[in-house]
Motif scaffolding. Structure first.
Motif, PDB file in Angstrom:
ATOM      1  N   PRO A  34       0.664  -1.075  -0.186  1.00  0.00           N
ATOM      2  CA  PRO A  34      -0.070  -0.130   0.490  1.00  0.00           C
ATOM      3  C   PRO A  34       0.507   1.218  -0.131  1.00  0.00           C
ATOM      4  N   ARG A  35       0.207   1.915  -0.069  1.00  0.00           N
ATOM      5  CA  ARG A  35       1.199   3.509  -0.516  1.00  0.00           C
ATOM      6  C   ARG A  35       0.543   4.353   1.056  1.00  0.00           C
ATOM      7  N   ARG A  36      -0.879   4.258   0.858  1.00  0.00           N
ATOM      8  CA  ARG A  36      -1.297   5.326   2.221  1.00  0.00           C
ATOM      9  C   ARG A  36      -1.933   3.801   3.002  1.00  0.00           C
ATOM     10  N   VAL A  37      -1.742   3.826   4.077  1.00  0.00           N
ATOM     11  CA  VAL A  37      -2.195   3.143   5.565  1.00  0.00           C
ATOM     12  C   VAL A  37      -3.637   4.217   6.187  1.00  0.00           C
ATOM     13  N   LEU A  38      -4.688   3.407   6.234  1.00  0.00           N
ATOM     14  CA  LEU A  38      -5.802   5.054   7.182  1.00  0.00           C
ATOM     15  C   LEU A  38      -6.205   3.934   8.416  1.00  0.00           C
ATOM     16  N   VAL A  39      -5.991   3.971   9.364  1.00  0.00           N
ATOM     17  CA  VAL A  39      -5.843   3.402  10.694  1.00  0.00           C
ATOM     18  C   VAL A  39      -7.264   3.897  11.143  1.00  0.00           C
ATOM     19  N   VAL A  40      -8.119   2.756  10.599  1.00  0.00           N
ATOM     20  CA  VAL A  40      -9.629   3.043  11.942  1.00  0.00           C
ATOM     21  C   VAL A  40     -10.242   2.564  12.675  1.00  0.00           C
ATOM     22  N   GLU A  41     -11.301   2.125  14.189  1.00  0.00           N
ATOM     23  CA  GLU A  41     -11.694   1.490  14.251  1.00  0.00           C
ATOM     24  C   GLU A  41     -11.799   0.480  14.483  1.00  0.00           C
ATOM     25  N   SER A  42     -12.727   0.632  13.133  1.00  0.00           N
ATOM     26  CA  SER A  42     -13.730  -0.461  12.528  1.00  0.00           C
ATOM     27  C   SER A  42     -14.151  -0.588  11.423  1.00  0.00           C
TER      28      SER A  42
END
Length: 335
Positions: free
Chosen positions: A302-310
């Motif tokens: 991945p070029r970007r990683v988004l962290v989410v709660e779920s």
């Protein structure tokens, strides 16, 4: 009827199954395994809640002496393993001998973890869809060990073909489409174009080709790459989201992951990972990108990683990929 009952009472007969469907009965995995239990003169134990709770399912296994459980891959197996790891010895699972999965990747690491808690467990990972039930399967247990993630043995009526309908040669490294012949649906309701794409005539026979892409190893086993409709085209290279998700979810700090493609002016699409934390905080973006590059070709990372709660999996284990494509595009566009 009396004769049937007498045969069912025979002491040498295997006990009738007591089955818990983890997913709801509107999902093929839950419905088909429940029907199979009833067809074997068994019973189906339904959880009282409308959503999946791992502790509740384990409570049911103990209280009702359940013998079989159906799940949807890691979406169910990971929370079950986390509950068992957090409360070792809490549940008596001695009655449980079979766990069946279909619909979502079931990783080898999670299977091995379940075997630590339930050594007599047999795990059957099936590959198929509502259109094509029984394409392939794999079996793991305490004697055989765990089968590699996404590795399957083809069924007797299954093949892997290229876009022209020719069989993919084992060991060639070329991806192909899984196809299944035999009894199946006649088509999609009022959708002749999709029906024509999915049910094809190959060598004079009607085959179901639902769009699952796989490679055939030299020994004839297949490795599932993903669904062709979800493939990401980045710089002319094809990336199957499931393959990247598999690697991300093997990181000890990642609880779940979804990989999507977002528009990119240079590459057409960029690979973006949406990551849900496990019990530990998710490491920063560079660490996770490096983790993927250590296991896959660089262009798949991945070029970007988004962290989410779920990641918001539904009760049937599925994820709303279009939603995450829109959200990832929105977030990255405003960054």
């Amino acid at each position: 009827l009396d004769g049937v009952r007498e045969r069912l009472r025979r002491p040498d007969r295997h006990p009738s199954p007591r089955q818990v469907p983890g997913p709801p009965l509107m999902h093929g995995t839950g419905l088909f395994t429940a029907i199979a239990a009833l067809d074997s003169a068994g019973c189906v134990v339904l959880p009282p809640s409308r959503r999946f709770h791992p502790e509740e399912l384990l409570d049911l296994v103990e209280a009702e002496r359940v013998t079989e459980v159906s799940i949807v891959g890691d979406a169910f197996a990971r929370p079950l393993l986390a509950a068992l790891d957090a409360h070792p010895g809490r549940w008596d699972l001695s009655s449980l001998w079979l766990m069946v999965s279909s619909g979502v990747m079931w990783s080898a690491e999670v299977k091995a973890g379940l075997l630590r808690h339930v050594p007599r467990l047999t795990m059957v990972d099936t590959l198929g869809s509502s259109e094509a039930v029984g394409i392939a399967s794999s079996r793991s247990d305490g004697e055989r060990g765990t089968v590699a993630t996404a590795g399957f043995q083809l069924g007797p009526h299954t093949r892997v073909v290229d876009d022209d309908g020719r069989d993919v040669a084992p060991g060639s490294g070329r991806p192909g489409l899984l196809a299944l012949r035999g009894r199946g649906p006649v088509g999609y309701y009022k959708d002749p174009e999709k029906t024509a794409r999915t049910w094809r005539v190959l060598d004079g026979e009607r085959w179901t080709v639902p769009g699952d892409v796989a490679e055939v190893a030299s020994d004839g086993t297949v490795r599932l790459l993903g669904r062709g409709s979800a493939v990401i085209n980045t710089g002319g290279e094809k990336v199957f989201p499931e393959e990247v998700e598999e690697v991300l979810k093997r990181h000890p700090a990642v609880g779940d992951a979804v990989v999507v493609g977002v528009p990119d002016a240079r590459f057409g699409e960029s690979v973006v990972a949406v990551v849900e934390a496990g019990r530990d905080p998710v490491p920063d973006e560079a660490v996770l990108v490096g983790w993927v590059k250590a296991h896959l070709a660089g262009y798949k990372a991945p070029r970007r990683v988004l962290v989410v709660e779920s990641v918001g999996r539904a009760p049937n284990g599925k994820v709303d990929h279009p939603r995450w494509r829109r959200e990832a595009s929105s977030r990255l566009g405003s960054a």
